[in-house]
Enzyme design. Structure first.
Site: not given
Length: 248
Positions: A9, A12-13, A22, A60, A87, A182-183
């Site tokens: 993604h 993100s904020l 997470g 996200r 995530e 996610h990562g």
């Protein structure tokens, strides 16, 4: 030739604020939204035409997917959402600033929590408001599967069955698939695809918003993998991910 594109993604904020995220459901920043759109433009320019997409339950990743597909004029394709692509759960670290946590516990401990294969963060208490137990998105997930913390190994254990049973078999029928996640859930997939060791996976940093293309022959054997986009920008983003857990 068949292809799967893995897309982390956009910013993100809490990426911007350098916080452990997470399963906390935070939005994209304006810069993250633009990363998602640029990913769509890159994939369109590369001639990718997806027939199906997969993402997590977290906004996200969902927003990144939708913005990228909008740029490709592919909003109509089927999208499948699953908690298994969420995530890694960072337990009691969720919401904490990574640099401040490194100053308190040491950079090596934070590196283990963030990047190691089998060391989880401290777990949440079951009654913690950050727990997934009361989140309506997970009401149909058996409670024993919902984490209060995870290592990357734990994340792989929940992600891999979905990859093996749902995503990868689609390549038998489809040519191009997109996975926006996610990562760490994506690191687990990359580890499996490239047979990366437990030690070496700790060194892999996936940049936000950079399409990662995996090409397969007709026997579904991996033949090539590469990022779309400017190599220097991708390198810079990877370095930024690595530096998040260091003291200021």
């Amino acid at each position: 030739m068949k292809k799967i594109v893995l897309l982390r993604h956009g910013q993100s904020l809490w990426n911007l604020e350098n916080r452990f995220t997470g399963w906390t459901d935070v939005p994209l920043t304006a810069a993250g939204e633009e990363e998602a759109r640029e990913a769509g433009r890159l994939m369109k320019a590369a001639g990718l035409k997806f027939s199906r997409a997969f993402t997590s339950y977290l906004r996200r990743a969902v927003k990144t997917l939708n913005l990228a597909l909008e740029e490709m004029n592919l909003e109509h394709i089927p999208e499948e959402k699953t908690w298994r692509l969420n995530e890694k759960h960072y337990g009691a670290l969720q919401g904490l600033n990574k640099s401040e946590t490194a100053a308190r516990y040491g950079e090596e401990q934070v590196r283990l929590w963030r990047r190691s294969y089998n060391v989880p963060a401290p777990a949440l208490e079951p009654g913690d408001p950050r727990s997934p137990f009361t989140d309506p998105r997970y009401r149909d997930v058996p409670r024993q599967y919902l984490p209060l913390t995870e290592s990357l190994q734990d994340t792989v254990r929940r992600t891999l069955p979905y990859w093996q049973e749902m995503i990868f078999p689609c390549l038998m029928r489809e040519e191009h698939l997109l996975v926006a996640a996610h990562g760490n859930s994506l690191r687990g997939i990359v580890k499996t695809l490239k047979n990366i060791s437990d030690e070496e996976i700790s060194k892999l940093n996936l940049p936000t918003g950079a399409p990662y293309v995996f090409e397969f022959d007709d026997g579904l054997n991996l033949t090539r993998d590469y990022f779309l986009g400017d190599p220097e920008e991708i390198r810079r983003k990877m370095q930024a991910v690595e530096a998040q857990g260091k003291k200021q």
